[in-house]
Every structure is written in structure tokens, then in C-alpha cells.
Design a protein around this motif. Sequence first.
Motif, PDB file in Angstrom:
ATOM      1  N   THR A 129       0.827  -1.209   0.000  1.00 24.59           N
ATOM      2  CA  THR A 129       0.000   0.000   0.000  1.00 24.59           C
ATOM      3  C   THR A 129       0.862   1.259   0.000  1.00 24.59           C
ATOM      4  OG1 THR A 129      -0.283  -0.127   2.396  1.00 24.59           O
ATOM      5  CG2 THR A 129      -2.034  -1.075   1.036  1.00 24.59           C
ATOM      6  N   ALA A 130       2.048   1.178   0.579  1.00 26.17           N
ATOM      7  CA  ALA A 130       2.959   2.329   0.495  1.00 26.17           C
ATOM      8  C   ALA A 130       3.336   2.595  -0.964  1.00 26.17           C
ATOM      9  CB  ALA A 130       4.206   2.075   1.342  1.00 26.17           C
ATOM     10  N   LEU A 131       3.601   1.526  -1.722  1.00 27.43           N
ATOM     11  CA  LEU A 131       3.903   1.677  -3.155  1.00 27.43           C
ATOM     12  C   LEU A 131       2.705   2.238  -3.908  1.00 27.43           C
ATOM     13  CD1 LEU A 131       5.886  -1.591  -3.996  1.00 27.43           C
ATOM     14  CD2 LEU A 131       6.775   0.752  -3.875  1.00 27.43           C
ATOM     15  N   GLU A 132       1.508   1.750  -3.580  1.00 26.52           N
ATOM     16  CA  GLU A 132       0.299   2.275  -4.235  1.00 26.52           C
ATOM     17  C   GLU A 132       0.131   3.761  -3.944  1.00 26.52           C
ATOM     18  OE1 GLU A 132      -2.709  -0.304  -2.681  1.00 26.52           O
ATOM     19  OE2 GLU A 132      -2.439  -1.761  -4.279  1.00 26.52           O
ATOM     20  N   GLY A 133       0.422   4.160  -2.703  1.00 24.00           N
ATOM     21  CA  GLY A 133       0.320   5.576  -2.353  1.00 24.00           C
ATOM     22  C   GLY A 133       1.261   6.426  -3.190  1.00 24.00           C
ATOM     23  N   THR A 134       2.478   5.948  -3.379  1.00 26.48           N
ATOM     24  CA  THR A 134       3.442   6.662  -4.217  1.00 26.48           C
ATOM     25  C   THR A 134       2.934   6.741  -5.647  1.00 26.48           C
ATOM     26  OG1 THR A 134       5.265   5.969  -2.798  1.00 26.48           O
ATOM     27  CG2 THR A 134       5.833   6.646  -5.039  1.00 26.48           C
ATOM     28  N   TRP A 135       2.423   5.641  -6.151  1.00 27.25           N
ATOM     29  CA  TRP A 135       1.903   5.550  -7.518  1.00 27.25           C
ATOM     30  C   TRP A 135       0.733   6.520  -7.708  1.00 27.25           C
ATOM     31  CZ3 TRP A 135      -2.769   2.485  -8.432  1.00 27.25           C
ATOM     32  CH2 TRP A 135      -3.023   2.212  -9.770  1.00 27.25           C
ATOM     33  N   VAL A 136      -0.213   6.549  -6.753  1.00 27.52           N
ATOM     34  CA  VAL A 136      -1.372   7.447  -6.837  1.00 27.52           C
ATOM     35  C   VAL A 136      -0.908   8.905  -6.789  1.00 27.52           C
ATOM     36  CG1 VAL A 136      -3.440   8.248  -5.586  1.00 27.52           C
ATOM     37  CG2 VAL A 136      -3.051   5.798  -5.947  1.00 27.52           C
ATOM     38  N   ASN A 137      -0.002   9.203  -5.873  1.00 23.22           N
ATOM     39  CA  ASN A 137       0.486  10.569  -5.721  1.00 23.22           C
ATOM     40  C   ASN A 137       1.232  11.035  -6.973  1.00 23.22           C
ATOM     41  OD1 ASN A 137       0.918  12.950  -4.034  1.00 23.22           O
ATOM     42  ND2 ASN A 137       3.074  12.315  -4.064  1.00 23.22           N
ATOM     43  N   GLU A 138       2.200  10.241  -7.424  1.00 25.35           N
ATOM     44  CA  GLU A 138       3.002  10.645  -8.580  1.00 25.35           C
ATOM     45  C   GLU A 138       2.190  10.688  -9.867  1.00 25.35           C
ATOM     46  OE1 GLU A 138       6.448   8.092  -8.599  1.00 25.35           O
ATOM     47  OE2 GLU A 138       7.315   9.115  -6.869  1.00 25.35           O
ATOM     48  N   GLY A 139       1.112   9.893  -9.936  1.00 28.25           N
ATOM     49  CA  GLY A 139       0.263   9.882 -11.122  1.00 28.25           C
ATOM     50  C   GLY A 139      -0.812  10.948 -11.107  1.00 28.25           C
ATOM     51  N   GLY A 140      -0.835  11.785 -10.056  1.00 28.21           N
ATOM     52  CA  GLY A 140      -1.871  12.805  -9.956  1.00 28.21           C
ATOM     53  C   GLY A 140      -3.259  12.194  -9.913  1.00 28.21           C
TER      54      GLY A 140
END
Length: 181
Positions: A129-140
Amino acid sequence: SRAEARRRIDLDPEARYVTYAPRGFPFHEWFGRRVLNGVVGGVMRLRRQWPDVRLVLTAVPDVAAIQPPRLPPLDQIDGVEIVGIVSPETARDYVAAADAVVLEGTTTLFDAAAARTPVVMVPGLIHETALEGTWVNEGGAGIVLRPEHVTHHSMTWALRQALDPIAGAERSQHLYELVGT
């Protein structure tokens, strides 16, 4: 559609809904209490300016077990609706019916993407979920708050961003495209 989902679960078509299934307790009691306290406090603050905002807490088998100690009883807060355990289909309807969803990870993230519902993500305390958070954040693709940053104030800000009709729709479209549903 949002309107169809609201009809199926009998939500007011005119209100603005935030939904959250407080599943964070498996991550750690600190995490669960912090996120729930932030979400409820943030919605209470938003309602001062936007009285049409409602919070629906789903998947709550026992309100007393999740009651934040510094808040009024959850089942007595104006604008807060507590829903027990529901079927996966009904849970997806709550996500689709919402104007914004607060979530911690995978399943609800994919449901929100499919429904194009704006998200505020507080990644659970596991690597995935930490990786998903990064992915969601960086993908706007949503608003991401790290657990240690969750307060009434930060959640009010995050929900205000998610509920913005233009920016929220743009982020939810990015999420839909990233997930590839």
C-alpha cells in the motif's frame, strides 16, 4: 453511475458524500484510530462551511470498538451515518455513490478507479500500500496523506481537494487510466 448507486443504497441525491470503511485497525491500532479520528474530524470541520457533506462509515460491526476517544459518539454526530457489514456489491455501491472516498489500499482503490470516484488515500502500513500511495500521488490520481500526517486539519484540506468538482474529476480520471479498468 453515481445516481444509480445512490438509488440502490437510498442516499440523498443532493448531498455530498464521503465514504470510509475503517479497516485500518489490522495495520495497527494507532493507524486505525489516527485515520478514523482525522476523517471524522475533517468532515465535522467541512460541514461548518458545507453543511450538505455527509460521512458514511461502512463495514462497522461495532461502533464502540472503533470510537475515537476525543470525539463525540460516532452514532450521535450530525452528518455521520454508520453502516454495518455489507456485501461486496453494496460496498462497491457506496464507493460509486460517494463524491470522495477515503481508503487505505488495494481493493477500495480499484473500486474507486472503476467508479471514477475521487480518493484520499492514507496508505496502510505494508509495503504494497505504500507503493500504491506513491503511484497514486506521482500519477496525480488522488490526494495522498501519509499516516503520520493525518490530522483533522490535513484531512479537511485533503477532502476539500477531493470534493472539488473539477480537480477531483481530473484526478479520478487519472486513477481510472492508471488502473486500466
